[in-house]
Design a protein around this motif. Structure first.
Motif: not given
Length: 728
Positions: A317-325
């Protein structure tokens, strides 16, 4: 839950300081005749028009004697003695935010009544919010004080539509307190100044005349916000016998006869408020072509260090912010859906927990809290919301088995960023509420995967993201949330809307209840003015989702969360309960919209300004003329020779450096109760240490960097039980 209150020495000392100014005043109660509205005074003292007033200070207790009392109290409390009675029976009490200012002046009322029979008090406050909070304090402390003094105060809020309360105030012989906000006698508009009018419903009498004849004692709560030029003149019409001023932030030009001081530095030294730590956010090297990267934290353990980062990711659905370790060699290009902005060397090269930084192959280096790339204001606010949730859950997990509920407070600039209404008037989430629920669900979901099932995780599962946040705002006639309405005093921007504060002030105990069915709310959004805003002892995180300005100072922001927390029994978690652990439990985390250095230095500067009257260095002059007291209450005034001996001994013991600053050795010995003082004043060691503690120190006033502690210590019981360790 019922909040419990303790007898604390500093509050008793503050009350005693006021009482002792009038030592020699006999205990007297006086009744008199009240005008019943017909112009005829009743002579039968048993009629309903018999009044009770404060007996005036007796002639024998003249100004010179009162000044002597005042100066002695000031010397004892290490305050510069007044050269004359400033403002005539005006006394100033300085008490840092969060230590129980309202409790202190209620106790002072009881003590004045106990010693001298005085029973008529008026509390003047600057706003509806503070008025409601004061009223709530009278309610929750009523049983506590009744147990100590054997009587209860009758208190009420002045309302021009309920004037029978004025007659009761004047005619009742018990302790009576009227709480009034300054707009009620100093406002403009159709209902203006009814207190000065002859009113038909009050039998053609003026309410102010009935009040004035009681010779009331006036207590001004936050005088710097109450006392404009016109208000000062208006307050004279109350005919106050004595005026007491209570605040943490008195204006320098409005201090009369200071009798007691407990400022920000002393409150912290005595562990009466929470320790402040700061999570800053720094935009560095931001350009439109750089990829967005935010370094949330560096994580240390027995294994190699990892970093938690946020970056853009291409989805369906497009760009999104993700958090990863992530660990070493993590390639953002591969994990972002092959976004071009990460193509040039965004591979993790180094993770260093010593200074909390991460470096990529392309040379981009980020420290914890740094953000680079395409960052707009909404994204910065999302980062702040996420950081607040992370801090909240970390603190909550630590305190879960101690029975302490954790609350977080967001201040926002526009209500519609939290709650909006469609054409039919139905509410829906604003952008901040939407961000909150998305980030909360993401973080809790990750926690459940990493921690597995335990009591705390089951607690989290019992509360939905939607139910755990709430907004406290002004409401319009349709019951819709609206931006705060400015009161008549435009400078203070106070709210005249009582309904905005009902839930805050009247359901404080419910909010402290940790049962997820009864009280799921743990995150509060507010639009209230920060100087008088939401107040609860279990606020552990404060986040301001708005630009800071000169109107709202950093000290006002943190003030809403300084109170020491309480557990589920309503017991305050102070040094009496926790000992030296008080600042390991009571930590206020401020999630700033600027770097740690910027916020911390700004707050430190404001605190230094607030304690500007403190001495700046230790030398012999610090002790000359000071009053030292031994354990039996015997006093000793320090002469020049004794002062020189005290200073010489401090230098010899390594407590003072060449610039007159207290050393780390002093603070270490202080913590271990091992400070040594000169033989000449050995019996008064506690007084000497109090004087040393009065010296301003940057070390005490600088808040800590929340990101500097990235190691969670855990005790290994097997190693603790090893014979070798026990021998060591």
């Amino acid at each position: 839950m019922k909040l419990q209150f303790k007898h604390q020495k500093f509050q008793a000392d503050a009350a005693k300081a006021v009482v002792d100014v009038f030592a020699g005043q006999p205990y007297l109660t006086t009744n008199y005749r009240i005008d019943n509205g017909s112009g005829i005074y009743q002579t039968d003292m048993e009629t309903s028009f018999t009044g009770w007033r404060n007996e005036q200070i007796v002639p024998e207790l003249n100004d010179s004697i009162i000044l002597e009392h005042l100066q002695k109290i000031q010397r004892t409390n290490q305050i510069e003695p007044s050269k004359q009675l400033e403002g005539h029976y005006n006394l100033t009490i300085e008490m840092e935010t969060g230590v129980g200012k309202t409790y202190t002046y209620i106790k002072t009322m009881y003590e004045l009544n106990k010693h001298y029979g005085w029973s008529k008090f008026i509390v003047v406050v600057p706003s509806v919010a503070i008025r409601e909070g004061v009223y709530k304090s009278f309610e929750v402390t009523q049983d506590h004080f009744a147990e100590e003094y054997g009587k209860k105060i009758r208190f009420f809020i002045y309302n021009s539509a309920q004037l029978t309360e004025i007659d009761r105030f004047a005619s009742d012989s018990s302790i009576n307190v009227m709480i009034i906000n300054s707009q009620a006698f100093n406002a403009k508009g159709k209902d203006a100044r009814r207190i000065y009018m002859k009113l038909d419903e009050f039998r053609s009498r003026r309410p102010i005349d009935i009040i004035a004849k009681t010779n009331p004692i006036l207590i001004i709560d936050e005088p710097q916000s109450v006392e404009g030029k016109q208000t000062k003149e208006r307050m004279k019409e109350f005919n106050p016998m004595i005026t007491l001023r209570y605040s943490a932030t008195h204006r320098a030009d409005n201090i009369y006869n200071m009798v007691y001081r407990l400022d920000a530095m002393e409150a912290y030294n005595k562990r009466l408020v929470k320790k402040i730590v700061v999570k800053g956010i720094t935009e560095s090297g931001s350009t439109a072509t750089d990829g967005f990267v935010y370094l949330e934290s560096i994580n240390l353990s027995k294994a190699d260090p990892t970093a938690t980062i946020q970056f853009d990711c291409k989805g369906k659905s497009g760009l999104r912010k993700v958090a990863r370790t992530v660990g070493l060699k993590f390639n953002l290009y591969d994990h972002s859906g092959n976004l071009d902005e990460y193509k040039d060397g965004y591979v993790v090269k180094e993770i260093d927990g010593r200074d909390n930084h991460i470096e990529f192959l392309n040379g981009v280096r980020l420290f914890a809290g740094d953000v680079v790339g395409k960052v707009d204001e909404d994204q910065l606010r999302r980062i702040q919301i996420r950081e607040t949730i992370l801090s909240h859950l970390e603190r909550e997990r630590q305190l879960f088995h101690k029975g302490i509920k954790v609350l977080s407070l967001f201040f926002i600039d526009e209500v519609d960023k939290y709650k909006c209404y469609d054409a039919a008037g139905q509410p829906y989430n604003g952008i901040y509420a939407e961000m909150f629920e998305q980030e909360y669900e993401d973080i809790v979901g990750q926690m459940q995967l990493s921690l597995g099932e335990d009591d705390y995780i089951r607690y989290l599962k019992a509360i939905s993201a939607h139910d755990t946040h709430a907004g406290y705002f002004s409401v319009d006639k349709k019951g819709h949330f609206v931006n705060q309405v400015a009161g008549d005093d435009k400078r203070e921007k106070t709210s005249n809307d009582i309904s905005a504060y009902d839930l805050i002030m009247k359901n404080k105990e419910l909010l402290l209840d940790r049962d997820p069915k009864r009280s799921p709310v743990r995150f509060i959004f507010s639009h209230s003015a920060l100087r008088e805003g939401w107040d609860n002892p279990n606020v552990f995180q404060i986040c301001t989702l708005k630009q800071s300005s000169s109107e709202v100072r950093k000290r006002q922001e943190v003030g809403r969360g300084l109170r020491l927390c309480v557990n589920q029994n309503g017991e305050r978690m102070d040094a009496n309960v926790l000992g030296n652990d008080v600042h390991n439990i009571n930590i206020l985390t401020v999630i700033a919209s600027e770097s740690y250095d910027s916020f911390a230095k700004g707050l430190q500067s404001e605190l230094a300004e607030a304690v500007a009257n403190r001495p700046r260095k230790v030398d012999a002059a610090l002790f000359v003329g000071r009053v030292l007291t031994d354990a039996n209450g015997n006093e000793q005034i320090v002469d020049a020779d004794t002062a020189a001996a005290i200073y010489f001994d401090l230098v010899q013991n390594g407590y003072v450096d060449r610039h007159g600053a207290l050393t780390d050795k002093y603070y270490a010995d202080h913590a271990n109760h091992a400070v040594q003082v000169a033989e000449e004043v050995a019996d008064c060691a506690a007084s000497v240490i109090d004087l040393l503690d009065s010296v301003y120190s940057d070390k005490v006033m600088l808040p800590e960097n929340a990101r500097s502690n990235n190691v969670e210590l855990k005790i290994d019981p097997d190693k603790l039980a090893m014979p070798e360790f026990k021998a060591l």
